[in-house]
Design an enzyme around this catalytic site. Sequence first.
Site, PDB file in Angstrom:
ATOM      1  N   ASN A  54       0.877  -1.178   0.000  1.00 60.30           N
ATOM      2  CA  ASN A  54       0.000   0.000   0.000  1.00 60.30           C
ATOM      3  C   ASN A  54       0.910   1.221   0.000  1.00 60.30           C
ATOM      4  O   ASN A  54       1.510   1.554   1.022  1.00 60.30           O
ATOM      5  CB  ASN A  54      -0.893  -0.027   1.249  1.00 60.30           C
ATOM      6  CG  ASN A  54      -1.715   1.231   1.403  1.00 60.30           C
ATOM      7  OD1 ASN A  54      -1.767   2.070   0.496  1.00 60.30           O
ATOM      8  ND2 ASN A  54      -2.354   1.374   2.553  1.00 60.30           N
ATOM      9  N   LYS A  58       0.099   4.224  -0.216  1.00 56.88           N
ATOM     10  CA  LYS A  58      -0.542   5.393   0.403  1.00 56.88           C
ATOM     11  C   LYS A  58      -0.330   6.608  -0.501  1.00 56.88           C
ATOM     12  O   LYS A  58      -0.280   6.460  -1.715  1.00 56.88           O
ATOM     13  CB  LYS A  58      -0.021   5.586   1.837  1.00 56.88           C
ATOM     14  CG  LYS A  58      -0.133   4.285   2.655  1.00 56.88           C
ATOM     15  CD  LYS A  58       0.108   4.463   4.123  1.00 56.88           C
ATOM     16  CE  LYS A  58      -0.076   3.130   4.833  1.00 56.88           C
ATOM     17  NZ  LYS A  58       0.115   3.213   6.285  1.00 56.88           N
ATOM     18  N   HIS A  65      -9.362   1.125   5.066  1.00 55.42           N
ATOM     19  CA  HIS A  65      -8.084   1.309   5.767  1.00 55.42           C
ATOM     20  C   HIS A  65      -8.303   2.241   6.960  1.00 55.42           C
ATOM     21  O   HIS A  65      -9.079   3.184   6.875  1.00 55.42           O
ATOM     22  CB  HIS A  65      -7.037   1.890   4.814  1.00 55.42           C
ATOM     23  CG  HIS A  65      -5.656   1.837   5.385  1.00 55.42           C
ATOM     24  ND1 HIS A  65      -5.221   2.737   6.327  1.00 55.42           N
ATOM     25  CD2 HIS A  65      -4.637   0.973   5.183  1.00 55.42           C
ATOM     26  CE1 HIS A  65      -3.981   2.422   6.680  1.00 55.42           C
ATOM     27  NE2 HIS A  65      -3.605   1.360   6.003  1.00 55.42           N
ATOM     28  N   GLU A  67      -6.649   4.576   8.106  1.00 58.08           N
ATOM     29  CA  GLU A  67      -6.393   5.997   7.819  1.00 58.08           C
ATOM     30  C   GLU A  67      -7.627   6.648   7.204  1.00 58.08           C
ATOM     31  O   GLU A  67      -7.915   7.807   7.455  1.00 58.08           O
ATOM     32  CB  GLU A  67      -5.155   6.126   6.915  1.00 58.08           C
ATOM     33  CG  GLU A  67      -3.886   5.864   7.722  1.00 58.08           C
ATOM     34  CD  GLU A  67      -2.706   5.343   6.925  1.00 58.08           C
ATOM     35  OE1 GLU A  67      -2.734   5.409   5.678  1.00 58.08           O
ATOM     36  OE2 GLU A  67      -1.745   4.861   7.566  1.00 58.08           O
ATOM     37  N   GLU A  69      -4.939  -4.923  10.636  1.00 60.67           N
ATOM     38  CA  GLU A  69      -3.910  -3.910  10.840  1.00 60.67           C
ATOM     39  C   GLU A  69      -4.170  -3.169  12.155  1.00 60.67           C
ATOM     40  O   GLU A  69      -5.004  -2.265  12.212  1.00 60.67           O
ATOM     41  CB  GLU A  69      -3.927  -2.889   9.698  1.00 60.67           C
ATOM     42  CG  GLU A  69      -3.635  -3.485   8.336  1.00 60.67           C
ATOM     43  CD  GLU A  69      -3.114  -2.424   7.368  1.00 60.67           C
ATOM     44  OE1 GLU A  69      -2.029  -2.652   6.810  1.00 60.67           O
ATOM     45  OE2 GLU A  69      -3.758  -1.380   7.206  1.00 60.67           O
ATOM     46  N   GLY A  80       3.075   2.260  10.810  1.00 61.06           N
ATOM     47  CA  GLY A  80       4.062   3.331  10.692  1.00 61.06           C
ATOM     48  C   GLY A  80       4.818   3.634  11.970  1.00 61.06           C
ATOM     49  O   GLY A  80       5.484   4.654  12.071  1.00 61.06           O
ATOM     50  N   SER A  98       3.861  -2.158  10.218  1.00 60.66           N
ATOM     51  CA  SER A  98       5.312  -2.204  10.424  1.00 60.66           C
ATOM     52  C   SER A  98       5.961  -3.511   9.972  1.00 60.66           C
ATOM     53  O   SER A  98       6.936  -3.965  10.577  1.00 60.66           O
ATOM     54  CB  SER A  98       5.667  -1.897  11.890  1.00 60.66           C
ATOM     55  OG  SER A  98       5.283  -0.565  12.214  1.00 60.66           O
TER      56      SER A  98
HETATM   57  P1  13P Z   1       3.319   0.407   7.601  1.00 62.17           P
HETATM   58  O1  13P Z   1       3.826  -0.846   6.948  1.00 62.17           O
HETATM   59  O2  13P Z   1       4.027   1.647   7.091  1.00 62.17           O
HETATM   60  O3  13P Z   1       3.276   0.292   9.075  1.00 62.17           O
HETATM   61  O4  13P Z   1       1.810   0.606   7.122  1.00 62.17           O
HETATM   62  C1  13P Z   1       0.921  -0.469   7.195  1.00 62.17           C
HETATM   63  C2  13P Z   1      -0.303  -0.131   6.465  1.00 62.17           C
HETATM   64  O5  13P Z   1      -1.066   0.737   6.873  1.00 62.17           O
HETATM   65  C3  13P Z   1      -0.574  -0.841   5.209  1.00 62.17           C
HETATM   66  O6  13P Z   1      -1.859  -0.621   4.770  1.00 62.17           O
END
Ligand code: 13P
Length: 251
Positions: free
Chosen positions: A12, A14, A100, A102, A170, A176, A214
Amino acid sequence: MARTRRPLIAGNWKMNGLAGDGVALARDVASGARQAGWTDRDLLVCPPATLVAAVVEAVKGSGVLVGGQNCHAKANGAHTGDIAAEMLKDAGATYVIVGHSERRADCGETDAVVRAKAEAAWRAGLLPIVCIGETLAEREAGKTLSVLEAQLKGSVPAGATASTLVVAYEPVWAIGTGKTPTTPEVAAAHAHIRKVLGGLLADADKVRLLYGGSVKGSNAAELLAAGDVDGALVGGASLKADEFLAIAKAA
Ligand code: 13P
């Protein structure tokens, strides 16, 4: 026992990637996948919507799949700035991430909205990756499993099957941050997700469950070995071809 669920390693990106670096990253992932010659796992990259068509072109012939990061529930209409699942499909995508954390946080997406988006993905012929996960406060309050259960029941549309659904677990606090749950914690969450799915669809034992948060080259083997983990949804580490390919290798 032989693995019955085909691993899926999904990146992803983002809100990262311009034509130059994004297409170069896609090319590097594609060439790594070609060299490795994997036939027993799926690799997926989910670039920003502006790059879906260019990335589809860049990975052509490599077996690497391309997905979107979000879609609207409707097929078209007066929804300025949104993207329809049909548009992603038209650009060559085959998957789409929905719900997601976010987007749940930034855009107020509820379980009902996520469910409508997953249905939109089906309507367009895309495979939805439905994301769920608890916050740190929910984990510390001992609510992880009940939060996951409520999100699943609210976000997974009726009629889902193992061939029309992927679920990504997740934990919000692991995204992150460099922090991850322990392997037993991941296994416990995934076992519960599969149990809840068992009440929602007939072939829950075949649904692919991804872990995200992560994941990097150095911890992928351990996280992917946890029970009921069938792949990874990778954020930051998917922006580096070497790291992403190392995770794919660990699958
Ligand atoms: P990270 O791998 O940067 O922690 O992000 C995970 C994520 O949100 C994938 O959708």
